[in-house]
Motif scaffolding. Structure first.
Motif, PDB file in Angstrom:
ATOM      1  N   LEU A  10      64.583  29.017  17.453  1.00 21.25           N
ATOM      2  CA  LEU A  10      65.015  28.728  18.813  1.00 21.25           C
ATOM      3  C   LEU A  10      64.396  27.421  19.321  1.00 21.25           C
ATOM      4  N   ALA A  11      65.140  26.328  19.154  1.00 20.76           N
ATOM      5  CA  ALA A  11      64.658  25.015  19.591  1.00 20.76           C
ATOM      6  C   ALA A  11      65.090  24.757  21.029  1.00 20.76           C
ATOM      7  N   ARG A  22      64.742  30.842  33.604  1.00 18.76           N
ATOM      8  CA  ARG A  22      64.939  32.259  33.902  1.00 18.76           C
ATOM      9  C   ARG A  22      64.378  33.169  32.824  1.00 18.76           C
ATOM     10  N   GLY A  23      63.736  32.596  31.813  1.00 16.72           N
ATOM     11  CA  GLY A  23      63.225  33.405  30.726  1.00 16.72           C
ATOM     12  C   GLY A  23      64.286  33.832  29.745  1.00 16.72           C
ATOM     13  N   ARG A  24      65.339  33.013  29.611  1.00 22.02           N
ATOM     14  CA  ARG A  24      66.435  33.316  28.684  1.00 22.02           C
ATOM     15  C   ARG A  24      66.594  32.175  27.679  1.00 22.02           C
ATOM     16  N   PRO A  25      65.585  31.898  26.870  1.00 24.45           N
ATOM     17  CA  PRO A  25      65.675  30.745  25.971  1.00 24.45           C
ATOM     18  C   PRO A  25      66.793  30.858  24.944  1.00 24.45           C
ATOM     19  N   ASN A  50      64.557  44.217  24.344  1.00 28.80           N
ATOM     20  CA  ASN A  50      64.938  43.218  25.343  1.00 28.80           C
ATOM     21  C   ASN A  50      66.371  43.361  25.831  1.00 28.80           C
ATOM     22  N   ARG A  51      67.296  43.662  24.928  1.00 26.34           N
ATOM     23  CA  ARG A  51      68.716  43.698  25.292  1.00 26.34           C
ATOM     24  C   ARG A  51      69.170  45.095  25.688  1.00 26.34           C
ATOM     25  N   GLY A  53      68.037  38.737  19.329  1.00 23.59           N
ATOM     26  CA  GLY A  53      67.218  39.744  19.982  1.00 23.59           C
ATOM     27  C   GLY A  53      66.888  39.448  21.426  1.00 23.59           C
ATOM     28  N   SER A  54      67.680  38.544  22.074  1.00 26.08           N
ATOM     29  CA  SER A  54      67.381  38.139  23.456  1.00 26.08           C
ATOM     30  C   SER A  54      65.888  37.826  23.602  1.00 26.08           C
ATOM     31  N   SER A  55      65.351  37.154  22.603  1.00 22.82           N
ATOM     32  CA  SER A  55      63.902  37.008  22.478  1.00 22.82           C
ATOM     33  C   SER A  55      63.341  35.827  23.257  1.00 22.82           C
TER      34      SER A  55
END
Length: 349
Positions: free
Chosen positions: A85-86, A96-99, A168-169, A295-297
């Motif tokens: 996840l770049a 919003r904490g949704r990278p 998370n999801r 994983g909505s990580s």
């Protein structure tokens, strides 16, 4: 430098890769181990379209070799697990904490590698099937040095995706019921994620009876070889059904297995043009179909959490590693993964 490249015709191991130095906000990592995930095979078979030629791999761990200007959270010698996840860290989704929803983290592959003067693309902003790789600082997550790197390598994709989908999801709660369709690497992490979340009934579904032992080891309370048998265990349906294969008929089965207010969570990756169907009337009982990316990580948080759970004995990593292969044996590792002989095969350098 050794690595696995795919040119659109053949995936092969080469020994003449070159990689540039890390720039501002980047980290150069000596890769020690890399898990072979079906997403890598999906690039080879065309299920996942990607610009070519590319250096494959996206699930790895290693030791920091160098850092670029502005990087302070890791230093040379630190052990790190690599995220794909770049994300930029500054957009509204990151804020919003949704990278995983950061638009700059999707569809913008770089070309830090070259071979005989020709640039090669970096798969999933990671390319862990190489002795060295360059990643953004946010992708290098420091982990304790006592975690075996062959096990730590799996955190960055399979563990983040499977456990993250649960916690998370889907937000599985204590006492709920979970069905997991497909007991491969992702499915086993969904199973143990459900166990960690406190699910009461965890049904693993896989046509391969050899998958029963690992599924139960990871936390499955039941194992069946067809979705039809799930109704004998959960007559009214499941609170959560996870499809971990990427088959449209299995997606339909996941939806059909839901109880009222149930959720079907889609983790498997079918072809980009694939379409699935379901009975619309069944959805009026407050059922949901949820997509889930990675994983909505939040990797800098979640990888540290999962590393701590592993050290406490609550999360299984070593048991995911069915076999290790020197990178030169990539063809055998890919064949074993394709035919379901391993939960996860790990390439080593």
């Amino acid at each position: 430098m050794r690595g696995v490249i795919f040119d659109g015709k053949q995936a092969r191991v080469v020994d003449d890769l070159e990689i540039r130095d890390p720039g501002p906000g980047e980290v150069l990592v000596d890769v020690a181990a890399a898990g072979l995930c079906h997403s890598d095979l999906s690039v080879i078979d065309g299920t996942i379209p990607f610009p070519l030629p590319a250096v494959l791999g996206h699930e790895g761990a290693g030791v920091v070799a160098d850092v670029g200007p502005g990087v302070t959270h890791v230093v040379p010698g630190d052990h790190v697990a690599l995220s794909t996840l770049a994300n930029c860290g500054t957009c509204d989704q990151c804020d919003r904490g949704r990278p995983t929803m950061c638009r700059k983290a999707i569809g913008m592959p770089g070309q830090p590698f070259s071979r005989a003067g020709e640039p090669l693309y970096q798969f999933a902003s990671n390319s862990s099937f190489a002795e060295r790789t360059v990643v953004k600082a946010v992708q290098a997550v420091k982990i304790p040095s006592d975690i075996p790197l062959t096990s730590a390598a799996l955190i960055g994709c399979g563990v983040l995706t499977g456990i993250g989908a649960v916690l998370n999801r889907a937000k599985v709660d204590r006492g709920e019921s979970v069905v997991v369709i497909g007991a491969g690497g992702i499915g086993l992490n969904v199973v143990q994620g459900a166990r960690i979340a406190g699910a009461l009934t965890i049904v693993a579904v896989d046509a391969n009876p050899a998958k029963e032992a690992p599924a139960r080891q990871f936390g499955a309370t039941h194992f069946v070889e067809s979705a039809a048998a799930v109704r004998e265990i959960l007559p009214t349906g499941a609170d959560h059904a996870f499809e971990c294969v990427g088959n449209t008929s299995l997606i339909r089965q996941a939806v059909d297995l839901l109880d009222r207010r149930g959720q079907a969570i889609l983790l498997g990756v079918p072809a980009a043009s694939a379409e699935a169907s379901f009975l619309v009337s069944s959805m009026y009982l407050d059922k949901s179909i949820l997509g889930c990316r990675y994983g909505s990580s939040r990797p800098q948080r979640d990888i540290v959490l999962y590393a701590d759970l592993y050290r406490q004995g609550r999360l299984l990593l070593d048991e995911l590693v069915t076999e290790t292969y020197p990178v030169e044996d990539f063809a055998k590792a890919a064949d074993d993964a394709l035919h379901g002989r391993v939960a996860r095969g790990v390439l080593t350098f």
